[in-house]
Design an enzyme around this catalytic site. Structure first.
Site, PDB file in Angstrom:
ATOM      1  N   ASP A 123      -4.503   4.068  -2.252  1.00  0.00           N
ATOM      2  CA  ASP A 123      -5.643   4.424  -1.407  1.00  0.00           C
ATOM      3  C   ASP A 123      -6.135   5.834  -1.729  1.00  0.00           C
ATOM      4  OD1 ASP A 123      -6.114   2.140   0.404  1.00  0.00           O
ATOM      5  OD2 ASP A 123      -4.016   2.484   0.937  1.00  0.00           O
ATOM      6  N   MET A 126      -8.790   8.583  -0.955  1.00  0.00           N
ATOM      7  CA  MET A 126      -9.737   8.971   0.108  1.00  0.00           C
ATOM      8  C   MET A 126     -10.184  10.410  -0.118  1.00  0.00           C
ATOM      9  SD  MET A 126      -7.733   7.527   3.448  1.00  0.00           S
ATOM     10  CE  MET A 126      -6.766   6.013   3.414  1.00  0.00           C
ATOM     11  N   HIS A 156      -1.004  -0.943  -4.358  1.00  0.00           N
ATOM     12  CA  HIS A 156      -2.318  -0.574  -3.826  1.00  0.00           C
ATOM     13  C   HIS A 156      -2.335   0.932  -3.597  1.00  0.00           C
ATOM     14  CE1 HIS A 156      -6.049  -1.472  -1.605  1.00  0.00           C
ATOM     15  NE2 HIS A 156      -5.648  -0.574  -0.717  1.00  0.00           N
ATOM     16  N   MET A 214     -12.011   5.040  -1.251  1.00  0.00           N
ATOM     17  CA  MET A 214     -12.747   5.326  -0.021  1.00  0.00           C
ATOM     18  C   MET A 214     -13.380   6.698  -0.201  1.00  0.00           C
ATOM     19  SD  MET A 214      -9.850   3.718   2.413  1.00  0.00           S
ATOM     20  CE  MET A 214      -8.700   3.703   1.045  1.00  0.00           C
ATOM     21  N   HIS A 234      -8.120   1.682  -4.494  1.00  0.00           N
ATOM     22  CA  HIS A 234      -9.118   1.440  -3.450  1.00  0.00           C
ATOM     23  C   HIS A 234      -9.790   2.768  -3.140  1.00  0.00           C
ATOM     24  CE1 HIS A 234      -9.709   0.330   1.113  1.00  0.00           C
ATOM     25  NE2 HIS A 234     -10.866   0.426   0.465  1.00  0.00           N
ATOM     26  N   SER A 260       0.842  -1.191   0.000  1.00  0.00           N
ATOM     27  CA  SER A 260       0.000   0.000   0.000  1.00  0.00           C
ATOM     28  C   SER A 260       0.879   1.244   0.000  1.00  0.00           C
ATOM     29  CB  SER A 260      -0.903   0.014   1.234  1.00  0.00           C
ATOM     30  OG  SER A 260      -1.545   1.279   1.297  1.00  0.00           O
ATOM     31  N   MET A 299     -12.252  -5.601   4.303  1.00  0.00           N
ATOM     32  CA  MET A 299     -11.425  -4.711   5.135  1.00  0.00           C
ATOM     33  C   MET A 299     -11.174  -5.376   6.488  1.00  0.00           C
ATOM     34  SD  MET A 299     -10.542  -2.093   3.391  1.00  0.00           S
ATOM     35  CE  MET A 299      -9.705  -1.232   4.737  1.00  0.00           C
ATOM     36  N   ASP A 350      -7.136  -6.134   3.558  1.00  0.00           N
ATOM     37  CA  ASP A 350      -6.443  -4.850   3.646  1.00  0.00           C
ATOM     38  C   ASP A 350      -6.552  -4.315   5.066  1.00  0.00           C
ATOM     39  OD1 ASP A 350      -5.412  -2.309   3.226  1.00  0.00           O
ATOM     40  OD2 ASP A 350      -7.034  -1.626   1.921  1.00  0.00           O
TER      41      ASP A 350
HETATM   42  C1  DX5 Z   1      -6.561   1.817   5.150  1.00  0.00           C
HETATM   43  C2  DX5 Z   1      -6.057   1.513   3.774  1.00  0.00           C
HETATM   44  C3  DX5 Z   1      -4.948   0.540   3.719  1.00  0.00           C
HETATM   45  C4  DX5 Z   1      -3.705   0.909   4.484  1.00  0.00           C
HETATM   46  C5  DX5 Z   1      -3.169  -0.375   5.025  1.00  0.00           C
HETATM   47  O1  DX5 Z   1      -7.752   2.486   5.050  1.00  0.00           O
HETATM   48  O2  DX5 Z   1      -7.104   1.017   2.980  1.00  0.00           O
HETATM   49  O3  DX5 Z   1      -4.634   0.188   2.389  1.00  0.00           O
HETATM   50  O4  DX5 Z   1      -2.723   1.551   3.745  1.00  0.00           O
HETATM   51  O5  DX5 Z   1      -2.083  -0.088   5.837  1.00  0.00           O
HETATM   52  P1  DX5 Z   1      -1.476  -1.133   6.864  1.00  0.00           P
HETATM   53  O6  DX5 Z   1      -0.992  -2.305   6.074  1.00  0.00           O
HETATM   54  O7  DX5 Z   1      -0.385  -0.367   7.515  1.00  0.00           O
HETATM   55  O8  DX5 Z   1      -2.579  -1.515   7.814  1.00  0.00           O
HETATM   56 ZN    ZN Z   2      -6.597   0.213   1.003  1.00  0.00          ZN
END
Ligand code: DX5
Ligand code: ZN
Length: 228
Positions: free
Chosen positions: A39, A41, A37, A72, A70, A12, A145, A179
């Protein structure tokens, strides 16, 4: 179980140095990452704000690797066109944000050449996404999740493994991603439950040898698949 879904290890990039995203991406590729990956948001669906299509577009110029996005965000539909143009490979929307329009969303994601996937927050029962896997235009991956979405570095929730087990039993060859809180101490639990796509942020970027962490995770998934 005849799981044919192959292991995909996806560092990630939320845990990377965003000021050096291209070199961090190259480093992860050299360490054996299958996917990166990303993220995305919006500061509304989750209380954190990260990156969007412009950053994906910039990164795409530096790498051909699968960019596992991903989302969010509250309105995933608004992101399909810009992310498709930017060069995203996977588009994972949250079920909680698409209860009313997933039927419209999935074909649009496919039209833009991206792999459609659905994510569920810890509080969402897994049964709710069966129609998305079984529809005429199905999602091709389910992301379970294992933390509340929004931040890296949180603690893995083992109680989410019931969802993974249920999905794996029902859909032997489906890509099932986990994740949140994945690393050397939790990968066994996730892999034995049937997850084959593994997202890991802090455990990979915080390790002295990220390649080793990636390799252990891959081997654990492969070993668990042989057992089942
Ligand atoms: C959290 C993200 C993850 C995050 C995971 O909302 O979706 O992808 O980066 O990080 P770790 O592996 O540190 O939990
Ligand atoms: Zn994620």
């Amino acid at each position: 179980m005849e799981a044919t879904a192959t292991a995909k290890i996806a560092p990630s990039m939320l845990s990377s140095d965003f000021a050096n995203l291209a070199s961090e991406a190259h480093r992860m590729c050299q360490c054996g990452a299958d996917w990166l990956h990303m993220d995305i948001m919006d500061g509304h669906f989750v209380p954190n704000l990260t990156i969007g299509a412009p950053v994906i577009e910039s990164l795409r110029k530096h790498t051909e690797i699968f960019l596992d996005c991903h989302l969010m965000v509250t309105n995933p539909l608004d992101y399909v066109e810009p992310l498709g143009k930017a060069g995203a490979s996977g588009f994972t929307f949250h079920y909680e944000a698409a209860k009313d329009n997933w039927q419209e969303l999935i074909p649009k994601i496919k039209e833009k050449g991206m792999k459609p996937a659905v994510a569920v927050k810890p509080g969402t029962p897994i049964e709710e996404i069966y129609p998305l896997v079984e529809s005429e235009n199905p999602v091709e991956m389910v992301l379970v999740m294992t933390v509340e979405p929004g931040f890296g570095g949180q603690k893995f929730m083992p109680e989410m493994m019931d969802k993974v087990r249920t999905l794996r039993k029902k859909y032997p060859s489906l890509d099932i991603e986990v994740d949140g809180g994945l690393g050397a101490s939790t990968i066994d639990t996730a892999a034995s439950a049937g997850a084959n796509c593994i997202v890991a942020g802090s455990s990979v970027f915080g390790a002295p040898e990220p390649a080793e962490v990636i390799s252990v995770m891959r081997k654990t998934v492969e070993k668990a698949q042989q057992k089942n």
